[in-house]
Design a protein around this motif. Structure first.
Motif, short mmCIF file in Angstrom:
data_model
loop_
_atom_site.label_atom_id
_atom_site.label_comp_id
_atom_site.label_asym_id
_atom_site.label_seq_id
_atom_site.Cartn_x
_atom_site.Cartn_y
_atom_site.Cartn_z
N ILE A 263 0.83 -1.21 0.03
CA ILE A 263 0.06 0.06 -0.04
C ILE A 263 0.87 1.15 -0.07
CG2 ILE A 263 -1.70 1.24 1.49
CD1 ILE A 263 -2.59 -1.86 2.23
N THR A 264 1.83 1.26 0.74
CA THR A 264 2.89 2.56 0.90
C THR A 264 3.99 2.44 -0.02
OG1 THR A 264 4.36 1.71 2.65
CG2 THR A 264 2.19 2.60 3.44
N GLY A 265 4.28 1.16 -0.56
CA GLY A 265 5.53 1.13 -1.54
C GLY A 265 6.75 1.01 -0.75
N ARG A 266 6.74 1.23 0.73
CA ARG A 266 8.01 1.06 1.55
C ARG A 266 7.88 0.00 2.37
NH1 ARG A 266 6.65 2.82 6.12
NH2 ARG A 266 5.37 4.54 6.59
N GLU A 267 9.07 -0.68 2.72
CA GLU A 267 8.97 -1.64 4.09
C GLU A 267 8.38 -1.33 5.20
OE1 GLU A 267 9.82 -4.57 3.66
OE2 GLU A 267 10.63 -4.46 1.24
N PRO A 268 7.65 -1.87 6.15
CA PRO A 268 7.08 -1.39 7.28
C PRO A 268 8.28 -1.34 8.19
CG PRO A 268 6.74 -3.92 6.86
CD PRO A 268 7.39 -3.14 5.49
N ILE A 269 8.15 -0.36 9.23
CA ILE A 269 9.31 0.02 10.15
C ILE A 269 9.22 -1.05 11.31
CG2 ILE A 269 10.01 1.87 12.03
CD1 ILE A 269 7.70 3.63 10.51
N PRO A 270 10.74 -1.40 11.42
CA PRO A 270 11.08 -2.58 12.22
C PRO A 270 10.89 -2.07 13.72
CG PRO A 270 13.03 -1.67 11.28
CD PRO A 270 11.97 -0.75 10.73
N PHE A 271 10.61 -3.04 14.76
CA PHE A 271 10.49 -2.85 16.23
C PHE A 271 11.93 -1.80 16.64
CE2 PHE A 271 10.63 -3.59 20.66
CZ PHE A 271 9.53 -3.28 21.28
N ASP A 272 13.19 -2.29 16.29
CA ASP A 272 14.30 -1.58 16.62
C ASP A 272 14.24 -0.24 16.48
OD1 ASP A 272 14.73 -2.01 14.06
OD2 ASP A 272 16.70 -2.95 14.54
N GLN A 273 13.74 0.07 15.27
CA GLN A 273 13.31 1.74 15.08
C GLN A 273 12.43 2.41 16.19
OE1 GLN A 273 13.21 3.04 11.12
NE2 GLN A 273 11.90 4.77 11.64
N TRP A 274 11.28 1.59 16.35
CA TRP A 274 10.62 2.18 17.18
C TRP A 274 11.14 2.41 18.75
CZ3 TRP A 274 8.59 1.06 22.10
CH2 TRP A 274 7.50 1.77 22.61
#
Ligand SMILES: NC(=O)c1ccc[n+]([C@@H]2O[C@H](COP(=O)([O-])OP(=O)(O)OC[C@H]3O[C@@H](n4cnc5c(N)ncnc54)[C@H](OP(=O)(O)O)[C@@H]3O)[C@@H](O)[C@H]2O)c1
Length: 283
Positions: A263-274
């Protein structure tokens, strides 16, 4: 296009409002507190004050001229509020409602049945809809902050079971895309984080982010319930949470989809970034 966000002062709603503003729109918000809305969005939104428990004419006024709604409701009886909003929206000529729902509609676990009834109400209203069936939120981990800060420990009844928590920004990105493109009308979008992780793995990730060891300690369902009742009280919500944690432990909630990427064209953000973004809450 005119968009109305209901739940605009909350975790996901506020991010959707900000995304709409960043895209050059001037969204409307339906809020219980003008003060909270002003603190978040200054004068970049049109504020409608009301309470979905008892909306009266406030909801109808907020719907005038609106093309699309982003709808966040919560609680065992959320169906009532989903019904009130979607039927009023259809009567007012709103073209599309994007409802924040849960992946658990598909499993029947936890709050799944609440949202299943809400989705049905929206369907019955006749308004075009998109349901965002999100996995557990990474921001749930804020609930671990006190014991991590004070004792360096995370206690949970999830055992070694895994879940692919999703970053709130990814949910907001998908919701905003649904609202503004209308490419997903009539669909239930199943979105998750990039990988299923155990609570022990997430504990280690937070430990690395704050530069201190954090320990994972397994507790029983009974202990988890007793601890939850302390802040949530007895009732459907505490029951739902313990139900979800049990399902995680039993490996019934480890679904991973590529919905965010599609839907967004990019990978979902990983937990380590959060975790890195939120170290202040755990130190
Ligand atoms: N946490 C998870 O893991 C997870 C996973 C999947 C789905 N979900 C679903 O996500 C939703 C929660 O999203 P969230 O985290 O963004 O919620 P949130 O941060 O708690 O925000 C809730 C919003 O709804 C507003 N609100 C509450 N009652 C209202 C009423 N009677 N009238 C008008 N506005 C009202 C609140 O306004 P105030 O500022 O006035 O309180 C707030 O803006 C729930 O439906 C939940 O089931 C959660």
């Amino acid at each position: 296009m005119k968009y109305l966000v209901i739940g605009a002062t909350g975790n996901i709603g506020a991010r959707v409002v900000q995304r709409l503003i960043n895209a050059g729109a001037r969204p409307s918000v339906f809020v219980r507190s003008t003060k909270r809305a002003k603190a978040l969005f200054c004068d970049q939104v049109d504020i409608h004050v009301g309470d979905l428990e008892n909306p009266g004419p406030s909801l109808g006024r907020a719907l005038v001229g609106v093309d699309g709604i982003f709808l966040v409701t919560d609680g065992l009886d959320l169906e009532k509020r989903d019904r009130a909003v979607s039927f009023a929206a259809n009567r007012a000529g709103v073209r599309h409602v994007v409802k924040l729902s849960t992946l658990d509609v598909r499993t029947g676990i936890g709050t799944g049945p609440w949202h299943a009834r809400g989705e049905n109400a929206v369907r019955e209203s006749g308004v075009a809809f998109t349901f965002i069936q999100a996995a557990g939120f990474m921001s749930n981990a804020f609930g671990w902050s006190e014991s991590i800060r004070r004792e360096g420990v995370l206690r949970s009844s999830t055992g070694g079971g895994k879940i692919a928590f999703i970053h709130p920004d990814d949910i907001a990105a998908v919701a905003t895309a649904s609202l503004t493109t209308r490419d997903y009308d009539g669909q239930a979008l199943v979105i998750t984080g990039p990988e299923a992780l155990s609570y022990g793995e997430m504990t280690d990730t937070i430990g690395r982010a704050i530069g201190k060891p954090v320990r994972f300690e397994e507790i029983t369902d009974g202990q988890a319930y007793a601890r939850t009742v302390e802040w949530a009280g007895k009732g459907a919500y505490a029951d739902a949470l313990v139900d979800i944690w049990r399902a995680v432990r039993e490996g019934r909630l480890d679904t991973v989809t590529d919905g965010v990427k599609q839907i967004t064209g990019r990978e979902p953000i990983p937990f380590d970034q959060w975790a890195t973004e939120n170290t202040a809450s755990f130190q």
